[in-house]
Design a protein around this motif. Structure first.
Motif, PDB file in Angstrom:
ATOM      1  N   LEU A 240      -9.200  -5.497   5.776  1.00 26.43           N
ATOM      2  CA  LEU A 240      -7.905  -4.718   4.996  1.00 26.43           C
ATOM      3  C   LEU A 240      -6.781  -4.261   5.763  1.00 26.43           C
ATOM      4  O   LEU A 240      -5.524  -4.350   5.416  1.00 26.43           O
ATOM      5  CB  LEU A 240      -8.581  -3.499   4.263  1.00 26.43           C
ATOM      6  N   ALA A 241      -7.107  -3.900   6.933  1.00 25.96           N
ATOM      7  CA  ALA A 241      -5.923  -3.450   7.938  1.00 25.96           C
ATOM      8  C   ALA A 241      -5.019  -4.768   8.296  1.00 25.96           C
ATOM      9  O   ALA A 241      -3.862  -4.508   8.559  1.00 25.96           O
ATOM     10  CB  ALA A 241      -6.528  -2.649   9.431  1.00 25.96           C
ATOM     11  N   SER A 243      -4.877  -7.250   6.678  1.00 28.78           N
ATOM     12  CA  SER A 243      -3.735  -7.945   5.490  1.00 28.78           C
ATOM     13  C   SER A 243      -2.644  -6.838   5.227  1.00 28.78           C
ATOM     14  O   SER A 243      -1.372  -7.415   4.913  1.00 28.78           O
ATOM     15  CB  SER A 243      -4.615  -7.672   4.201  1.00 28.78           C
ATOM     16  N   ARG A 244      -2.778  -5.411   5.725  1.00 30.90           N
ATOM     17  CA  ARG A 244      -1.725  -4.533   5.443  1.00 30.90           C
ATOM     18  C   ARG A 244      -0.687  -5.009   6.611  1.00 30.90           C
ATOM     19  O   ARG A 244       0.475  -4.755   6.390  1.00 30.90           O
ATOM     20  CB  ARG A 244      -2.152  -3.292   5.545  1.00 30.90           C
ATOM     21  N   LEU A 245      -1.142  -5.030   7.835  1.00 31.53           N
ATOM     22  CA  LEU A 245      -0.158  -5.369   8.734  1.00 31.53           C
ATOM     23  C   LEU A 245       0.424  -6.881   8.470  1.00 31.53           C
ATOM     24  O   LEU A 245       1.624  -6.757   8.919  1.00 31.53           O
ATOM     25  CB  LEU A 245      -1.134  -5.724  10.056  1.00 31.53           C
ATOM     26  N   ARG A 247       1.529  -7.971   5.862  1.00 30.12           N
ATOM     27  CA  ARG A 247       2.201  -7.738   4.516  1.00 30.12           C
ATOM     28  C   ARG A 247       3.408  -7.079   5.289  1.00 30.12           C
ATOM     29  O   ARG A 247       4.816  -7.306   4.955  1.00 30.12           O
ATOM     30  CB  ARG A 247       1.485  -6.943   3.467  1.00 30.12           C
ATOM     31  N   GLN A 248       3.422  -5.886   6.194  1.00 26.01           N
ATOM     32  CA  GLN A 248       4.385  -5.225   6.810  1.00 26.01           C
ATOM     33  C   GLN A 248       5.215  -6.315   7.549  1.00 26.01           C
ATOM     34  O   GLN A 248       6.193  -6.095   7.684  1.00 26.01           O
ATOM     35  CB  GLN A 248       4.057  -4.122   7.680  1.00 26.01           C
TER      36      GLN A 248
END
Length: 350
Positions: A240-241, A243-245, A247-248
């Motif tokens: 999850l982390a 995936s967020r990274l 996207r950022q």
């Protein structure tokens, strides 16, 4: 039951290795009837055969010559030999910085051979250092069957047993343990029976701790299951982390790309305005490009040579130069030119 069997086998291997180390320290190593040294010239042959009680070794060039040399000497009951492999005829690879159980070391060695070496597992011998010569950590040795198999068959066919196998590099030697020697020198029936009787006596002697080992193994399995559950939870959080990274990072790249395009557009408009102001009426452009403050201009002029001084005197462009020859257009009163110049404050050191 598989886990218990593996644990018992590892314990038996450890106990035999410790007894072997103590026995070797107290009694020393038995003197062999002869020694065979391979790899002195970087290849398997020529090899040197040194018989006990002789000063000079006998040099042999093939397994057949080795067999003839051994055959020429009388053999006594219980005759033994030592094999010395020198030069680059073997590979030693480290597995871990700690002492691993034999079963785990073999599994890791097989994986390491398949993943990190060009060797086929079926074409090599896997061997391990003897307890007396073992360095801190766990290592294994790779010996090619093509180098040894024919010679081992000769030695066994002549009735000799291999009591020592030494990997030599310079003045340093690394002896293989007895389990590795068993793979290179399969024991006869009497020796196998003696080993199994010894193992049976030891197993009977340590029957008491088996229950404790069973409980320990069950607790280890429970701890392993809990650890795997925690690892799966941590992997989901990491995914999850990540995936967020990602996207950022994509948003950041898009913003950087838009910002760069905006800066380039503003620069092109401003440079074009400056050129329109500097270039005379008798000059017009057909191509224009701007990249890293380098401007490439192509066009026509009634006097192309006059364009260079105008750019230099403007204070906005420096180091203008023609990149191609100036050619007059046939039947026309103007010239075609292509030049490059730098945009910005003049830099004498450029």
């Amino acid at each position: 039951m598989t886990g218990i069997t593996v644990t018992l086998n590892d314990f038996r291997a450890w106990l035999f290795e410790e007894l072997e180390a103590v026995w070797c320290r107290r009694r020393g190593r038995k003197s062999p009837s002869f020694s065979v040294k391979f790899g002195t010239a970087g290849t398997r042959f020529p090899a040197e055969v040194q018989f006990a009680g002789t000063d000079a070794p006998v040099v042999v060039q093939s397994p057949d010559e080795l067999e003839q040399t051994i055959k020429s000497r009388p053999r006594r009951l219980g005759s033994t030999c030592r094999i010395i492999m020198s030069g680059g005829r073997y590979v030693v690879r480290n597995l871990a910085d700690i002492n691993l159980p034999r079963s785990r070391a073999r599994e890791m060695a097989l994986i390491d051979v398949a993943m990190s070496t060009p060797f086929d597992v079926d074409d090599i011998y896997l061997a391990y250092p003897a307890p007396v010569d073992r360095r801190p950590g766990t290592a294994y040795c790779i010996l090619k069957k093509s180098d040894l198999q024919a010679c081992l068959q000769v030695i066994q066919r002549r009735g000799y047993s291999i009591i020592e196998f030494v990997l030599q590099r310079g003045d340093d030697g690394l002896a293989l343990d007895k389990r590795s020697l068993s793979a290179l020198n399969p024991p006869g029936f009497n020796k196998q029976l003696s080993r199994w009787l010894t193992a049976a006596c030891i197993v009977a002697f340590i029957a008491g701790p088996i229950g404790l080992l069973t409980i320990t193994n069950q607790r280890a399995e429970t701890a392993k299951a809990m650890l795997e559950s925690e690892i799966q939870t941590a992997q989901k959080a990491v995914k999850l982390a990540r995936s967020r990274l990602e996207r950022q990072n994509r948003i950041h790249k898009q913003m950087s790309s838009l910002r760069a395009k905006k800066d380039i557009s503003e620069s092109v408009v401003y440079v074009w305005e400056q050129l329109s102001r500097i270039l005379p009426d008798g000059t017009w452009l057909s191509d224009f490009s701007l990249e890293d403050n380098t401007i490439t201009l192509s066009g026509f002029s009634t006097s192309a040579v006059a364009v260079i001084p105008l750019l230099e005197q403007s204070g906005q462009f420096y180091n203008p130069r023609f990149t191609t020859s100036v050619n007059r257009v046939p039947g026309r009163d103007f010239e075609r030119f292509t030049l490059q110049t730098r945009y910005g404050m003049a830099n004498p050191g450029s």
